[in-house]
Design an enzyme around this catalytic site. Structure first.
Site, mmCIF file in Angstrom:
data_model
loop_
_atom_site.group_PDB
_atom_site.id
_atom_site.type_symbol
_atom_site.label_atom_id
_atom_site.label_comp_id
_atom_site.label_asym_id
_atom_site.label_seq_id
_atom_site.Cartn_x
_atom_site.Cartn_y
_atom_site.Cartn_z
ATOM 1 N N ASP A 323 42.386 27.714 38.780
ATOM 2 C CA ASP A 323 41.344 28.439 39.662
ATOM 3 C C ASP A 323 41.572 27.867 41.119
ATOM 4 O O ASP A 323 42.161 26.702 41.005
ATOM 5 C CB ASP A 323 40.042 28.622 39.197
ATOM 6 C CG ASP A 323 39.112 29.783 39.739
ATOM 7 O OD1 ASP A 323 39.473 30.286 40.686
ATOM 8 O OD2 ASP A 323 38.217 30.112 39.399
ATOM 9 N N GLU A 518 30.164 33.969 43.261
ATOM 10 C CA GLU A 518 30.272 32.761 42.946
ATOM 11 C C GLU A 518 28.893 31.708 43.143
ATOM 12 O O GLU A 518 27.733 32.202 43.034
ATOM 13 C CB GLU A 518 31.158 32.017 43.294
ATOM 14 C CG GLU A 518 32.638 32.663 42.926
ATOM 15 C CD GLU A 518 34.017 31.893 43.261
ATOM 16 O OE1 GLU A 518 34.191 30.850 43.236
ATOM 17 O OE2 GLU A 518 34.801 32.682 43.820
#
Ligand code: BGC
Ligand code: BGC
Length: 813
Positions: A323, A518
């Site tokens: 990621d 997020e």
């Protein structure tokens, strides 16, 4: 901490059972038994012909070419030309990364041109070079949602409510088509997270808190995106999928994004791993490692889980992608250097801006024996295998350029059906369906706002700043209702603020959360609009006027809305439906006589809280006491009513604020003002509000610092994500001495921001990385803002907060 799962930390081929003694000493909370992990097997990825082709290629490749395959750069920092020097295997477009030479919000043509520009260089035949196609990835997480004109599907939380795996296959297929048409090869989805604490800002990216629902969708979505296992290719308009985020991203303590899942191994497997075996069995080509950690160890460094469990026990033959700079969080690593992650089993690091350094350092580390050549060969084989199976070696990408497929009517029809199926009717005291012949007022700031109804990961990372003009072909909720009412002989009037001249028969009020993504979406309590009940005021206004009220609630998670439920005659949880707002009218607007045209079928895929403090509300827990349980959802056919609910939230609303330090003339809780008697503070008007700003005056010759205090905040993730400190201010009297701007333990000379007095208000954004790069301790911030100088100096401050759009930010020098 001692790691459990020692037995798994062996090569995939030689998976051995640990002795009972080993597993018992490993970790008291872990159960470390191999049989706990399900077995699975990648379908359709490995075949002799592919493996032989890959072997042939690898025999020709230099070490640099091999390492290049293991590094992925973001298009915001790499140019096609760089591929001549750096033979990278992949590029991505991050959520805020614009296509080449165009704005971030661009139609498919600009993305296609970008993909073609990179592919052209990657495909150049040059002497002494092995030709390997690039694989280009993007967050096509609810449709190819970064691209103007694409069909935007409901976010996963809404899809979970449909309980319709067959429709998921169609959604995946449409998403793949629109991704491939824009020239992109790889979608960073499906997200197979199983969120357990709805305060997490990514809860909406999960289908359900129930592992069974996630498991029932995983294979379907992979099949939709990739085609039948081993058979779908880019020539047919399929793309590679990426199951994410492995593992336990939805299990972090406190619902903290990128946090630690401090849970036993049995829960890690039973809850969080539920979607992976079906995704692997469906042939998922890639898996994305999670930012989060398990029992204190970052996933990007966890060999037991990446290599042992995923590639070993669960037979995953595709590649593991990292990621966004997540490898940098592994102890001993930074964004440009991380042998530990590769050694743990990461095959391709997502190195948006650190790719150059990572490439050089990794080459050197292989040469020095710090990363075994066998590990490099394994990673490269997996990556090349995926490229072959996706058909990247076979021909040009014939779907790339079929731009008429982006936002195609047949895709929008699928999305509209999904919207209709995803709606969950929480309450209906008889007002729904709306009589098609009635006169309806459609109110609320979100009623005619496709950006709001689409949420995060839409055109921009956070999904903020979008207007209806950014969604050609899309339909707002209001527009859908207006069309349906008109067709049935009635009418609908739009009124964002709820004002009207003719009293309507019914008011439909559309409201909900602001878009987020997020960590920017992490909250501390489940109360909707704590402290500022704007939507509730609107509902009550209609109620007081005797107008029946239907609430359409847009949110990325269940929230505590008891006051809003009480003030509504009907209440629909519509989640984040995306561009096809007409799907809502399909269900709530009946025929002219008020008979339903389509019934509700959505069922909660997350339990709905009774108080704002029920953070981890999941069936099976002791004290499970939701307002509406998992699976709840009224229909017209079945009926059902909801009585008056308690309006006691049960949690202190001030807990909610984590990023606004000063606004509208005051310092909101939980932050505090740290004054100094040497600096005079007085209220002044801001550009938008009477007494909306504070004027700070340093007296002649007086040195002083004033600012904002906080209980310890961890801004490490925000720093990694390029979040900025945003200051809105006006310089009333220019300073005579340097002005120091402090965040955490770092003071920067920020004189350049303040050295000109003038009547205009300015907004500057200073990236948190700027403080980190000057040695800031971003994990322990007690001062999110302070300003110090020796007077005279007068500045007025209107707003201080964290912001998420790096465009135009500066690091003062
Ligand atoms: C997110 C991933 C995403 C990636 C690329 C990360 O910050 O966690 O879900 O795929 O960025 O944008
Ligand atoms: C990128 C996202 C990424 C995020 C990291 C943003 O700047 O655009 O793609 O996921 O940073 O958390």
């Amino acid at each position: 901490m001692v790691r459990n799962l020692k037995w798994l930390a062996v090569s995939a081929g030689a998976l051995a059972l640990a002795t009972a003694a080993e597993t018992q000493t490993a970790d008291t909370r872990g159960v470390a038994h191999p049989n706990l992990w399900p077995s699975a097997k990648s379908q359709g990825l490995v075949d002799p012909k592919t493996e032989a082709f890959v072997s042939q290629l690898m025999a020709k490749m230099t070490l640099e070419e091999k390492v290049g395959q293991m590094v992925q750069a973001d298009i915001s920092t790499i140019r096609p030309d760089d591929l001549r020097t750096y033979p990278l295997g992949s590029i991505l477009a991050g959520g805020s990364s614009p296509p080449l030479g165009a704005p971030d919000r661009s139609p498919a043509a600009a993305w296609l041109a970008t993909a073609r520009a990179f592919n052209a260089v990657a495909d150049e035949k040059r002497p002494g070079r092995t030709n390997i196609p690039l694989i280009f990835g993007i967050d096509a997480v609810h449709g190819n949602s970064n691209i103007v004109g694409a069909t935007v599907f409901p976010h996963n939380i809404g899809l979970g409510a449909m309980r319709d795996p067959a429709l998921m296959v169609k959604i995946g297929r449409a998403t793949a088509t629109e991704t491939a048409a824009a020239g992109i090869d790889w979608a960073f989805g499906p997200t197979l997270t199983v969120p357990q604490d709805e305060r997490w800002g990514r809860a909406y990216e999960g289908y359900s808190e129930d592992p069974k629902v996630v498991a029932s969708y995983a294979g379907a979505m992979v099949e939709g995106l990739q085609g039948p296992a081993g058979k779908g290719t880019i020539q047919q308009g399929y793309v590679a999928a990426s199951a994410k985020h492995f593992l336990g991203d939805g299990g972090t303590t406190g619902g903290i994004d990128q946090g630690d899942a401090d849970i036993p191994e049995s829960d890690l497997i039973r809850i969080h791993n539920a979607g992976y075996p079906p995704a692997i069995n469906a042939g998922v080509m890639t898996v994305m490692a999670s930012f989060s950690s398990w029992q204190g160890e970052k996933m990007h460094g966890n060999k037991s889980l990446l290599t042992g469990a995923l590639k070993g026990r669960m037979g995953f033959d595709g590649f593991i992608v990292g990621d966004w700079n997540a490898h940098a969080q592994v102890p001993g690593c930074n964004k440009g250097d991380c042998p530990t992650a590769f050694n743990a089993g990461l095959d391709m690091a997502m190195a948006p801006d650190g790719w150059r350094e990572l490439f050089h350092n990794t080459v050197a580390e292989v040469k020095a024996g710090k990363i075994p050549m066998a590990r490099v060969d394994d990673a490269v084989r997996r990556i090349l295998r995926v490229k072959v199976k996706l058909g990247l070696f076979d021909a040009a990408r014939p779907y790339a350029g079929k731009l008429e497929l982006v936002g195609a009517p047949e895709h929008r029809a699928i999305a509209r059906q999904a919207v209709a199926e995803s709606l969950v009717l929480l309450k209906n005291n008889g007002v729904l369906p709306l009589k098609g012949s009635a006169h309806i007022l459609v109110a609320g700031a979100d009623a005619d706002d496709i950006g709001q109804q689409s949420g995060g990961w839409t055109l921009s990372w956070q999904g903020d700043g979008n207007t209806n003009a950014d969604f050609p072909g899309g339909t707002s909720i209001y527009a859908g209702i207006a069309a349906a009412m008109k067709a049935a002989g009635g009418s609908a009037t739009l009124s964002a603020d709820g004002s009207y001249t003719t009293k309507p028969d019914v008011a439909v009020v559309v409201f909900g959360e602001q878009p987020y993504a997020e960590m920017r979406g992490d909250i501390r309590t489940l109360e909707f609009q704590p402290g500022d009940k704007q939507a509730l005021a609107l509902l009550k206004k209609f109620k007081a006027a005797g107008i029946p009220v239907v609430s359409i609630f847009l949110s990325g998670r269940p929230l505590w809305v008891n006051p809003e439920l009480n003030a509504s005659d009907a209440f629909v949880a519509a989640w984040l439906p995306g561009t096809e707002g007409a799907g809502i009218a399909d269900v709530i607007v009946g025929d002219a006589a008020g008979k339903p045209r389509k019934d509700f079928r959505g069922m909660l895929s997350f339990s709905w809280p009774k108080t704002a403090g029920q953070f981890t509300l999941n069936p099976g827990e002791k004290d499970y006491d939701p307002l509406f349980p998992l699976g709840y959802g009224l229909t017209y056919a079945r009926g059902g009513t909801v009585g008056q609910l308690s309006e006691v939230a049960g949690v202190d609303a001030s807990l909610a604020n984590t990023s606004v330090f000063f606004t509208k003339g005051s310092v909101p809780a939980p932050f505090t003002f740290n004054g100094d008697p040497k600096v005079e503070v007085k209220p002044v008007d801001s550009a938008t509000m009477q007494e909306g700003a504070a004027q700070l005056s340093w007296a002649n010759g007086q040195q002083a610092t004033i600012g904002i205090g906080a209980a310890k905040m961890n801004l490490a993730r925000e720093t990694n994500a390029d979040i900025q400190l945003q200051i809105t201010y006006r310089v009333d009297r220019a300073p005579t001495a340097p002005v120091k701007l402090t965040l955490s333990n770092v003071s920067l000379d920020a004189s350049q921001l303040f050295n000109k007095a003038g009547p205009e208000w300015r907004t500057v954004k200073i990236p948190l990385t700027c403080f980190r790069d000057h040695g800031g301790d971003m994990a322990n911030v007690t001062t999110p803002f302070a300003l110090g100088t020796t007077g005279p100096f007068t500045v007025s401050i209107a707003d201080l907060r964290l912001a998420a759009d790096p465009a135009g930010s500066i690091c003062p020098k």
